[in-house]
Each structure stands twice: as C-alpha cells, then as structure tokens.
Design a protein around this motif. Sequence first.
Motif, PDB file in Angstrom:
ATOM      1  N   GLU A 186       1.156  11.993  -9.454  1.00 27.41           N
ATOM      2  CA  GLU A 186       0.418  13.505  -9.427  1.00 27.41           C
ATOM      3  C   GLU A 186       1.414  14.633  -9.360  1.00 27.41           C
ATOM      4  OE1 GLU A 186      -3.242  11.758  -6.441  1.00 27.41           O
ATOM      5  OE2 GLU A 186      -1.345  12.369  -5.462  1.00 27.41           O
ATOM      6  N   ALA A 187       2.500  14.336  -9.174  1.00 28.93           N
ATOM      7  CA  ALA A 187       3.507  15.297  -9.209  1.00 28.93           C
ATOM      8  C   ALA A 187       4.232  15.546 -10.509  1.00 28.93           C
ATOM      9  CB  ALA A 187       4.829  15.105  -8.275  1.00 28.93           C
ATOM     10  N   ASN A 188       3.596  14.810 -11.635  1.00 25.00           N
ATOM     11  CA  ASN A 188       4.064  14.639 -12.905  1.00 25.00           C
ATOM     12  C   ASN A 188       5.399  14.018 -13.295  1.00 25.00           C
ATOM     13  OD1 ASN A 188       1.641  15.746 -13.900  1.00 25.00           O
ATOM     14  ND2 ASN A 188       2.253  17.871 -13.077  1.00 25.00           N
ATOM     15  N   TYR A 189       5.892  13.179 -12.334  1.00 30.44           N
ATOM     16  CA  TYR A 189       7.149  12.400 -12.857  1.00 30.44           C
ATOM     17  C   TYR A 189       6.764  11.635 -14.032  1.00 30.44           C
ATOM     18  CZ  TYR A 189       9.629  13.932  -8.593  1.00 30.44           C
ATOM     19  OH  TYR A 189      10.294  14.575  -7.833  1.00 30.44           O
ATOM     20  N   ASP A 190       7.771  11.283 -14.644  1.00 31.85           N
ATOM     21  CA  ASP A 190       7.644  10.341 -15.975  1.00 31.85           C
ATOM     22  C   ASP A 190       7.551   9.080 -15.719  1.00 31.85           C
ATOM     23  OD1 ASP A 190      10.496   9.324 -17.197  1.00 31.85           O
ATOM     24  OD2 ASP A 190      10.614  11.183 -15.797  1.00 31.85           O
ATOM     25  N   LEU A 191       6.551   8.214 -16.242  1.00 30.76           N
ATOM     26  CA  LEU A 191       6.671   6.906 -16.017  1.00 30.76           C
ATOM     27  C   LEU A 191       7.951   6.261 -15.996  1.00 30.76           C
ATOM     28  CD1 LEU A 191       3.607   5.713 -18.093  1.00 30.76           C
ATOM     29  CD2 LEU A 191       3.805   5.735 -15.599  1.00 30.76           C
ATOM     30  N   ARG A 192       8.958   6.496 -16.777  1.00 31.11           N
ATOM     31  CA  ARG A 192      10.256   5.645 -17.039  1.00 31.11           C
ATOM     32  C   ARG A 192      10.971   5.756 -15.482  1.00 31.11           C
ATOM     33  NH1 ARG A 192      10.260   1.821 -20.729  1.00 31.11           N
ATOM     34  NH2 ARG A 192       9.698   2.711 -22.670  1.00 31.11           N
ATOM     35  N   THR A 193      10.921   7.105 -15.081  1.00 31.54           N
ATOM     36  CA  THR A 193      11.477   7.428 -13.438  1.00 31.54           C
ATOM     37  C   THR A 193      10.876   6.654 -12.599  1.00 31.54           C
ATOM     38  OG1 THR A 193      11.946   9.607 -14.414  1.00 31.54           O
ATOM     39  CG2 THR A 193      12.045   9.224 -12.090  1.00 31.54           C
ATOM     40  N   ILE A 194       9.478   6.566 -12.812  1.00 32.77           N
ATOM     41  CA  ILE A 194       8.773   5.949 -11.443  1.00 32.77           C
ATOM     42  C   ILE A 194       9.309   4.300 -11.698  1.00 32.77           C
ATOM     43  CG2 ILE A 194       6.691   5.226 -10.630  1.00 32.77           C
ATOM     44  CD1 ILE A 194       5.766   7.867 -11.687  1.00 32.77           C
ATOM     45  N   GLN A 195       9.171   3.911 -13.143  1.00 34.03           N
ATOM     46  CA  GLN A 195       9.596   2.563 -13.324  1.00 34.03           C
ATOM     47  C   GLN A 195      11.151   1.994 -12.598  1.00 34.03           C
ATOM     48  OE1 GLN A 195      10.311   1.670 -17.352  1.00 34.03           O
ATOM     49  NE2 GLN A 195      10.903  -0.307 -17.135  1.00 34.03           N
ATOM     50  N   GLU A 196      11.920   2.855 -12.822  1.00 34.43           N
ATOM     51  CA  GLU A 196      13.082   2.634 -12.204  1.00 34.43           C
ATOM     52  C   GLU A 196      13.148   2.718 -10.964  1.00 34.43           C
ATOM     53  OE1 GLU A 196      17.681   4.845 -12.452  1.00 34.43           O
ATOM     54  OE2 GLU A 196      16.379   5.114 -14.304  1.00 34.43           O
TER      55      GLU A 196
ATOM     56  N   ARG B 292      -1.426   8.011 -19.994  1.00 34.36           N
ATOM     57  CA  ARG B 292      -0.140   8.689 -20.374  1.00 34.36           C
ATOM     58  C   ARG B 292      -0.040  10.108 -19.207  1.00 34.36           C
ATOM     59  NH1 ARG B 292       1.500   9.197 -26.536  1.00 34.36           N
ATOM     60  NH2 ARG B 292       1.292   6.895 -26.776  1.00 34.36           N
ATOM     61  N   GLY B 293      -1.180  10.012 -18.672  1.00 39.35           N
ATOM     62  CA  GLY B 293      -1.295  11.242 -17.631  1.00 39.35           C
ATOM     63  C   GLY B 293      -1.462  12.569 -17.984  1.00 39.35           C
ATOM     64  N   VAL B 294      -2.065  12.690 -19.332  1.00 34.42           N
ATOM     65  CA  VAL B 294      -2.325  13.975 -20.125  1.00 34.42           C
ATOM     66  C   VAL B 294      -3.544  14.516 -19.972  1.00 34.42           C
ATOM     67  CG1 VAL B 294      -2.019  14.946 -22.469  1.00 34.42           C
ATOM     68  CG2 VAL B 294      -0.628  13.209 -21.887  1.00 34.42           C
TER      69      VAL B 294
ATOM     70  N   THR C 181       0.770  -1.237  -0.109  1.00 35.24           N
ATOM     71  CA  THR C 181      -0.017   0.080   0.098  1.00 35.24           C
ATOM     72  C   THR C 181       0.850   1.133  -0.077  1.00 35.24           C
ATOM     73  OG1 THR C 181      -1.811  -1.203   1.334  1.00 35.24           O
ATOM     74  CG2 THR C 181      -1.805   1.421   1.174  1.00 35.24           C
ATOM     75  N   LEU C 182       1.822   1.275   0.868  1.00 35.04           N
ATOM     76  CA  LEU C 182       2.902   2.647   0.812  1.00 35.04           C
ATOM     77  C   LEU C 182       3.442   2.419  -0.457  1.00 35.04           C
ATOM     78  CD1 LEU C 182       4.432   1.799   4.510  1.00 35.04           C
ATOM     79  CD2 LEU C 182       2.611   3.353   3.758  1.00 35.04           C
ATOM     80  N   ARG C 183       4.106   1.628  -1.151  1.00 30.75           N
ATOM     81  CA  ARG C 183       4.623   1.408  -2.410  1.00 30.75           C
ATOM     82  C   ARG C 183       3.422   2.063  -3.544  1.00 30.75           C
ATOM     83  NH1 ARG C 183       8.684  -1.404  -5.165  1.00 30.75           N
ATOM     84  NH2 ARG C 183       7.981  -2.185  -7.195  1.00 30.75           N
ATOM     85  N   HIS C 184       2.394   1.654  -3.415  1.00 37.39           N
ATOM     86  CA  HIS C 184       1.133   2.187  -4.262  1.00 37.39           C
ATOM     87  C   HIS C 184       0.982   3.518  -4.179  1.00 37.39           C
ATOM     88  CE1 HIS C 184      -2.112   1.584  -7.056  1.00 37.39           C
ATOM     89  NE2 HIS C 184      -2.794   2.394  -6.309  1.00 37.39           N
ATOM     90  N   SER C 185       1.145   3.916  -2.722  1.00 43.15           N
ATOM     91  CA  SER C 185       0.921   5.523  -2.563  1.00 43.15           C
ATOM     92  C   SER C 185       2.248   6.376  -3.051  1.00 43.15           C
ATOM     93  CB  SER C 185       0.896   5.589  -1.124  1.00 43.15           C
ATOM     94  OG  SER C 185       0.852   7.176  -0.660  1.00 43.15           O
ATOM     95  N   PHE C 186       3.445   5.635  -2.687  1.00 42.91           N
ATOM     96  CA  PHE C 186       4.511   6.547  -3.370  1.00 42.91           C
ATOM     97  C   PHE C 186       4.495   6.588  -4.886  1.00 42.91           C
ATOM     98  CE2 PHE C 186       9.060   5.675  -4.838  1.00 42.91           C
ATOM     99  CZ  PHE C 186       9.336   7.100  -4.457  1.00 42.91           C
ATOM    100  N   ALA C 187       4.023   5.613  -5.679  1.00 40.99           N
ATOM    101  CA  ALA C 187       4.046   5.660  -7.173  1.00 40.99           C
ATOM    102  C   ALA C 187       2.971   6.558  -7.177  1.00 40.99           C
ATOM    103  CB  ALA C 187       3.587   4.295  -7.855  1.00 40.99           C
TER     104      ALA C 187
ATOM    105  N   HIS D 120      -4.353   4.238 -13.055  1.00 46.16           N
ATOM    106  CA  HIS D 120      -5.740   4.137 -12.999  1.00 46.16           C
ATOM    107  C   HIS D 120      -6.240   4.997 -12.082  1.00 46.16           C
ATOM    108  CE1 HIS D 120      -4.838   1.342  -9.957  1.00 46.16           C
ATOM    109  NE2 HIS D 120      -6.131   1.432  -9.566  1.00 46.16           N
ATOM    110  N   VAL D 121      -5.670   5.310 -11.058  1.00 47.60           N
ATOM    111  CA  VAL D 121      -6.050   6.150  -9.712  1.00 47.60           C
ATOM    112  C   VAL D 121      -6.177   7.693 -10.190  1.00 47.60           C
ATOM    113  CG1 VAL D 121      -5.247   4.444  -8.092  1.00 47.60           C
ATOM    114  CG2 VAL D 121      -3.738   6.302  -8.708  1.00 47.60           C
ATOM    115  N   LEU D 122      -5.359   8.045 -11.240  1.00 50.04           N
ATOM    116  CA  LEU D 122      -5.285   9.566 -11.605  1.00 50.04           C
ATOM    117  C   LEU D 122      -6.667   9.906 -12.306  1.00 50.04           C
ATOM    118  CD1 LEU D 122      -1.664   9.819 -12.128  1.00 50.04           C
ATOM    119  CD2 LEU D 122      -2.774  10.493 -10.387  1.00 50.04           C
ATOM    120  N   ASN D 123      -7.383   8.941 -13.055  1.00 54.17           N
ATOM    121  CA  ASN D 123      -8.437   9.149 -14.083  1.00 54.17           C
ATOM    122  C   ASN D 123      -7.910  10.148 -15.066  1.00 54.17           C
ATOM    123  OD1 ASN D 123     -10.115   7.558 -12.592  1.00 54.17           O
ATOM    124  ND2 ASN D 123     -10.650   9.423 -11.162  1.00 54.17           N
TER     125      ASN D 123
END
Length: 134
Positions: free
Chosen positions: A93-103, A125-127, A82-88, A118-121
Amino acid sequence: MQHEQDLRQGHGAVYLPYALDRKYPNAAREWAWQYVFQARKISVDPRTGIVRRHHASEDGLQQPVKRAVKVSGLTKNASCHTLRHSFATHLLEANYDLRTIQELLGHKDVSTTMLYTHVLNRGGRGVLSPLDAT
C-alpha cells in the motif's frame, strides 16, 4: 538489560552472517546487532561451539500471539503469519516494489510475494489507472 549481563558473562556476541564478523570484528557484541526476540537461555552454537544467546524459537512467539488473540476477544483467527501478511500488505500500500518486499520476507521466488497483491485490488503489478486516481 539482558545484553549487558551477557556481555559481563562473556556471552554477549551474536552470530553474524556473510563474514561480517571478520569485516567488523566488534559488531557481534554491539547492541544494534542483537536479536529483537532473543532466546531466554544461552546455548552452544552447533556450528562453532561458541556459547551465545540465539534468537527466540518460532514457537516462543506463536504461543504468546495465540494467547493475545484469545484474550483480546478477536472473533477471527490471527497468528504470526497474519502479522507477516499485514506487514507485506502495508508495504504494498505504501508503494514498495515487489522485489524489496520479497527480500524482506525472505521469499525465494517473487511469485510467492505476488500472492499478497490480491488484497489491493490493483492487479499483480499494483498499477493504478490514471482514470482511477483521485
């Protein structure tokens, strides 16, 4: 401090990956490289035979988190994941790119990281549409 005691006893160095120990010979003993969640006991590194303190096991963190959730009176299930999911989610939400989060999460495939979007609706791509911007 545990690290200082380990240094005095000759066990204050951690394992460094990717030949960093050769590039920075003293780094393994420096505070900055020590584990945030360290093991309670020192042990023998099976790869090298060196006696050192390793990171805490996953179970060593999961059980205290489970107890904290119970004591806090939360009515929903919560765990280390849950903490890991919250971190991601916060990173997205802070607009970090997916590749950075993936790493940061250690995912081999970006499609695994995309599951968090999916939680951002906002779509995969978060656009945001300019019409939705305020």
